[in-house]
Structures are given as C-alpha cells and as structure tokens.
Scaffold this active site. Sequence first.
Site, PDB file in Angstrom:
ATOM      1  N   CYS A  10       0.828  -1.201   0.000  1.00  0.00           N
ATOM      2  CA  CYS A  10       0.000   0.000   0.000  1.00  0.00           C
ATOM      3  C   CYS A  10       0.873   1.266   0.000  1.00  0.00           C
ATOM      4  O   CYS A  10       1.452   1.586  -1.033  1.00  0.00           O
ATOM      5  CB  CYS A  10      -0.992  -0.075   1.156  1.00  0.00           C
ATOM      6  SG  CYS A  10      -2.483   0.859   0.841  1.00  0.00           S
ATOM      7  N   HIS A  47      -3.339  -5.035   1.892  1.00  0.00           N
ATOM      8  CA  HIS A  47      -2.624  -5.188   3.173  1.00  0.00           C
ATOM      9  C   HIS A  47      -2.590  -6.661   3.569  1.00  0.00           C
ATOM     10  O   HIS A  47      -3.483  -7.111   4.294  1.00  0.00           O
ATOM     11  CB  HIS A  47      -3.367  -4.427   4.276  1.00  0.00           C
ATOM     12  CG  HIS A  47      -3.140  -2.958   4.288  1.00  0.00           C
ATOM     13  ND1 HIS A  47      -2.286  -2.344   5.170  1.00  0.00           N
ATOM     14  CD2 HIS A  47      -3.653  -1.979   3.531  1.00  0.00           C
ATOM     15  CE1 HIS A  47      -2.284  -1.034   4.971  1.00  0.00           C
ATOM     16  NE2 HIS A  47      -3.112  -0.786   3.967  1.00  0.00           N
ATOM     17  N   GLU A  57      -0.926  -8.117   5.774  1.00  0.00           N
ATOM     18  CA  GLU A  57      -0.759  -8.304   7.224  1.00  0.00           C
ATOM     19  C   GLU A  57      -2.092  -8.255   7.961  1.00  0.00           C
ATOM     20  O   GLU A  57      -2.175  -8.630   9.125  1.00  0.00           O
ATOM     21  CB  GLU A  57       0.224  -7.260   7.788  1.00  0.00           C
ATOM     22  CG  GLU A  57      -0.336  -5.874   8.032  1.00  0.00           C
ATOM     23  CD  GLU A  57      -0.566  -5.047   6.762  1.00  0.00           C
ATOM     24  OE1 GLU A  57      -0.370  -5.569   5.641  1.00  0.00           O
ATOM     25  OE2 GLU A  57      -0.977  -3.882   6.898  1.00  0.00           O
TER      26      GLU A  57
END
Length: 188
Positions: A78, A171, A173
């Site tokens: 990102c 994202h 994560e």
Amino acid sequence: MKIGVLALQGAFGLHERVFNRIGVTAFQVRTAQELAEADRLVIPGGESTAISKLLDANGLTAPLADRLAGGLPVLGTCAGLILLAAEVVDGYPGQHCFGAVNVAVRRNGYGRQSESFRAKIDVGGWEPAFPGVFIRAPVVESAGPEVEVLAELAGRPVLCRQGAAVVSCFHPELAEDDRVHRWFAELQ
Ligand code: GLN
C-alpha cells in the site's frame, strides 16, 4: 535471516507479528544502522507522504536508496508500494518514490477510507484465493515490461514483482493468511 520492518509510521507492528508467528525473525527499522542489519525489508502501509518525510528526518533516504539499488529484497504494501513505485501520479510535492518497481501509481485510487473493501485475489497457483484488504489503496495505472504482474483485480495489477522487489496494493498483514509473508521470506 532477519527481516527488517520499516517502523516510522503505519502498520509495521502487524507485519512483525506475522513473521514472528511463522517463525521468521523480524525487527523494527528506524535508523541507518538497523537498516544495514536487515537481510530483507518490509515497507508497510500507512501514509506514504508521512513515511517519506520521516525517511528524511531519520537520515534513511540515501541508505534506503543504496540498499534498494544493491538488490535488497523488499516487500512494499500500500503506502510501501507508493514509495517503491517509479512514478506517483498525484503525490505530494517532493514525496519520494524509489523506482524499485517500474509502475505508476495513483494515491487513494481505490477511494477513501470509508470505501475500504475486501476482495478475493487470484494469485497464480494459490488455492484458495488470497483475501485482499484494500484501505485507501493506490491504483497501479501502468506497469513497465520488466514488471511481473502476479495478481490483478478488475484488470488492474494488485500484486507485482520486479526482481527482488514485491509490491501489493492490499494489506496482507491484515488478512489472517500468511502466504504473502511466507512467500516473501522464501523468495529467491
Ligand atoms: N493512501 C495512502 C498513502 O497515500 C496509503 C494507504 C495505505 O497504506 N493503506 O500513503
């Protein structure tokens, strides 16, 4: 092998946690000395303009450019993608983009915070699809011939690789799915 996670602003703690969960040593990078100790680097999501200014404030801009030029394996998610792009279409004046991946990106191209969304991302050979989380995500508007597009969403690249540099609009994560982190940690 030790993976550094650039920890100036944004979602660095979550990346660190995913690596630790899968048994890969990860640590936070805020100084040139710490950067020098990283075998691989993650540039997290957050706010690319803020990260860019903090790179300058922490004396990290030139050392990071050097490590990237030397082929440091890097994952930019990102805002990290924006920092690793070759061109930021509507960036803040003077915002750094290190050109590790020859893509042009438009900040917030997928919309505002309130327009955040999840989408299943087809990464070749990965079963099931990867759950992509998009938050004020950049749109990859164009990609040069040296860029390997690993996944697309609605005809636009969302996961790309150029040599040792990997970038995602989403994202990983936040996904409760560690396949991107495992793959990056093992990337040859
Ligand atoms: N839009 C942000 C930027 O310009 C990136 C958003 C994110 O990292 N989730 O840096």
